[in-house]
Design a protein around this motif. Structure first.
Motif, PDB file in Angstrom:
ATOM      1  N   TRP A  87     -27.643  10.351  39.267  1.00 44.45           N
ATOM      2  CA  TRP A  87     -26.930  10.049  38.024  1.00 44.45           C
ATOM      3  C   TRP A  87     -27.876  10.131  36.827  1.00 44.45           C
ATOM      4  O   TRP A  87     -27.553  10.732  35.797  1.00 44.45           O
ATOM      5  CB  TRP A  87     -26.305   8.659  38.126  1.00 44.45           C
ATOM      6  N   VAL A  88     -29.057   9.529  36.969  1.00 45.76           N
ATOM      7  CA  VAL A  88     -30.043   9.552  35.878  1.00 45.76           C
ATOM      8  C   VAL A  88     -30.517  10.986  35.632  1.00 45.76           C
ATOM      9  O   VAL A  88     -30.649  11.424  34.482  1.00 45.76           O
ATOM     10  CB  VAL A  88     -31.239   8.637  36.209  1.00 45.76           C
ATOM     11  N   ILE A  89     -30.760  11.726  36.711  1.00 42.21           N
ATOM     12  CA  ILE A  89     -31.212  13.114  36.569  1.00 42.21           C
ATOM     13  C   ILE A  89     -30.166  13.950  35.840  1.00 42.21           C
ATOM     14  O   ILE A  89     -30.478  14.685  34.899  1.00 42.21           O
ATOM     15  CB  ILE A  89     -31.508  13.722  37.958  1.00 42.21           C
ATOM     16  N   ASP A  90     -28.905  13.849  36.255  1.00 42.85           N
ATOM     17  CA  ASP A  90     -27.845  14.631  35.619  1.00 42.85           C
ATOM     18  C   ASP A  90     -27.696  14.273  34.140  1.00 42.85           C
ATOM     19  O   ASP A  90     -27.473  15.147  33.297  1.00 42.85           O
ATOM     20  CB  ASP A  90     -26.515  14.413  36.343  1.00 42.85           C
ATOM     21  N   ASN A  91     -27.804  12.975  33.830  1.00 44.94           N
ATOM     22  CA  ASN A  91     -27.713  12.553  32.427  1.00 44.94           C
ATOM     23  C   ASN A  91     -28.808  13.186  31.583  1.00 44.94           C
ATOM     24  O   ASN A  91     -28.576  13.642  30.458  1.00 44.94           O
ATOM     25  CB  ASN A  91     -27.811  11.029  32.324  1.00 44.94           C
ATOM     26  N   ASN A  92     -30.016  13.218  32.134  1.00 45.25           N
ATOM     27  CA  ASN A  92     -31.140  13.756  31.364  1.00 45.25           C
ATOM     28  C   ASN A  92     -31.133  15.279  31.316  1.00 45.25           C
ATOM     29  O   ASN A  92     -31.570  15.869  30.325  1.00 45.25           O
ATOM     30  CB  ASN A  92     -32.458  13.241  31.956  1.00 45.25           C
ATOM     31  N   LEU A  93     -30.644  15.924  32.372  1.00 39.51           N
ATOM     32  CA  LEU A  93     -30.546  17.384  32.342  1.00 39.51           C
ATOM     33  C   LEU A  93     -29.575  17.852  31.260  1.00 39.51           C
ATOM     34  O   LEU A  93     -29.707  18.953  30.731  1.00 39.51           O
ATOM     35  CB  LEU A  93     -30.081  17.909  33.707  1.00 39.51           C
ATOM     36  N   ALA A  94     -28.605  17.006  30.928  1.00 39.71           N
ATOM     37  CA  ALA A  94     -27.598  17.377  29.930  1.00 39.71           C
ATOM     38  C   ALA A  94     -28.066  17.135  28.500  1.00 39.71           C
ATOM     39  O   ALA A  94     -27.412  17.581  27.552  1.00 39.71           O
ATOM     40  CB  ALA A  94     -26.309  16.599  30.190  1.00 39.71           C
ATOM     41  N   ARG A  95     -29.184  16.445  28.322  1.00 38.93           N
ATOM     42  CA  ARG A  95     -29.647  16.106  26.975  1.00 38.93           C
ATOM     43  C   ARG A  95     -30.477  17.235  26.378  1.00 38.93           C
ATOM     44  O   ARG A  95     -31.382  17.765  27.019  1.00 38.93           O
ATOM     45  CB  ARG A  95     -30.485  14.821  27.015  1.00 38.93           C
ATOM     46  N   ARG A  96     -30.179  17.571  25.129  1.00 38.82           N
ATOM     47  CA  ARG A  96     -30.922  18.633  24.455  1.00 38.82           C
ATOM     48  C   ARG A  96     -32.334  18.197  24.095  1.00 38.82           C
ATOM     49  O   ARG A  96     -33.230  19.028  23.964  1.00 38.82           O
ATOM     50  CB  ARG A  96     -30.178  19.049  23.185  1.00 38.82           C
ATOM     51  N   SER A  97     -32.543  16.900  23.907  1.00 33.81           N
ATOM     52  CA  SER A  97     -33.845  16.413  23.464  1.00 33.81           C
ATOM     53  C   SER A  97     -34.891  16.404  24.576  1.00 33.81           C
ATOM     54  O   SER A  97     -36.078  16.254  24.313  1.00 33.81           O
ATOM     55  CB  SER A  97     -33.711  14.989  22.910  1.00 33.81           C
ATOM     56  N   VAL A  98     -34.462  16.581  25.825  1.00 32.11           N
ATOM     57  CA  VAL A  98     -35.399  16.574  26.943  1.00 32.11           C
ATOM     58  C   VAL A  98     -36.172  17.889  26.966  1.00 32.11           C
ATOM     59  O   VAL A  98     -35.594  18.966  26.808  1.00 32.11           O
ATOM     60  CB  VAL A  98     -34.643  16.357  28.277  1.00 32.11           C
ATOM     61  N   SER A  99     -37.468  17.817  27.176  1.00 36.95           N
ATOM     62  CA  SER A  99     -38.314  19.005  27.143  1.00 36.95           C
ATOM     63  C   SER A  99     -38.056  19.906  28.348  1.00 36.95           C
ATOM     64  O   SER A  99     -37.534  19.470  29.379  1.00 36.95           O
ATOM     65  CB  SER A  99     -39.794  18.594  27.131  1.00 36.95           C
TER      66      SER A  99
END
Length: 268
Positions: A78-90
């Motif tokens: 769940w945490v991984i999917d949330n962060n993969l969807a964020r544009r701000s993540v490098s």
């Protein structure tokens, strides 16, 4: 209630830059913590930076429970999917997250296969066999790279960093001190040499990466002849494109660091 911090979950989140941290701190001090922290049982799964700042300054905060998960692995996905969807993540962090998800998905598939009787028909598979059916395929590097929104070449470099880089070098990539392509080169050095390069700062890291590349070039001299077959020509062109992408990534990283320094000076 006591709140537990899981170090692996926290590592899924890019650390804030000093400028970003200061901005969040000012906001929380001025307006309080308006968004609730998300917990699974007693484990914090969303809001780590807000939690740190609230504890530091004694700012009240609310929590909300998300109990739909059956295991810590469910939380991780769940945490991984949330962060993969964020544009701000490098790009680097998305690659790291996608590789970790690939491991979890592969382990679950292997576990299901082990639990299924050897003579069971395909339609008799366990009910949860299609749990990840909505996810993209995770069988090849290209699949994982697509999910991470990076090139297969960049993902290969991230995988090399993940496997062989010293923790100090990984932190340097996350902070933007060194590009992914340069870090992948430095990661081929012995751990003590990596740590020494990180301690020397950006210039020392760039010099170490350059030396590694030059050594590889010297060990494998380029052919002066033009590739004969169309396949060889395509491979040569792809190699040139990969080198250009690495150079662009390095320049973009340097530009972002300079932008953050200018922003910090402007807010000082």
């Amino acid at each position: 209630m006591d709140i537990t911090i899981n170090d692996e979950l926290r590592s899924f989140i890019d650390p804030l830059t000093p400028v970003e941290y200061a901005a969040l701190e000012r906001s929380l001090l001025a307006d309080g913590c308006r968004d609730a922290l998300v917990l699974w049982r007693d484990v914090l799964i969303d809001g780590h930076n807000r939690y740190d700042i609230c504890k530091k300054h004694g700012i009240p905060f609310r929590t909300v429970a998300n109990d739909k998960f059956d295991s810590l692995e469910d939380v991780m996905l769940w945490v991984i999917d949330n962060n993969l969807a964020r544009r701000s993540v490098s790009d680097f962090q998305r690659g790291m997250l996608a590789l970790r998800k690939k491991e979890i998905v592969a382990a679950r598939a292997a576990q299901r296969a082990a639990q299924q009787p050897a003579d069971a028909a395909p339609e008799q598979a366990a009910p949860d066999a299609a749990d990840d059916a909505s996810d993209p395929p995770w069988s090849t590097r290209e699949d994982v790279a697509k999910a991470a929104r990076v090139s297969a070449n960049t993902l290969s470099q991230i995988e090399r960093i993940r496997k062989t880089a010293a923790p100090e070098l990984v932190d340097a990539v996350r902070s933007g001190t060194i590009s992914v392509s340069a870090a992948a080169s430095v990661a081929s050095l012995p751990p003590e040499a990596q740590v020494a390069a990180v301690a020397g700062g950006r210039k020392e890291l760039q010099q170490a990466a350059r030396q590694v590349r030059e050594q590889k070039t010297g060990a494998k001299p380029k052919k002066e002849t033009v590739p004969d077959s169309p396949e060889d020509q395509v491979k040569a062109l792809r190699s040139q494109v990969g080198e250009l992408k690495d150079r662009v990534a390095t320049l973009m990283t340097e530009n972002e660091v300079l932008r953050q320094k200018l922003a910090a000076l402007g807010g000082a």
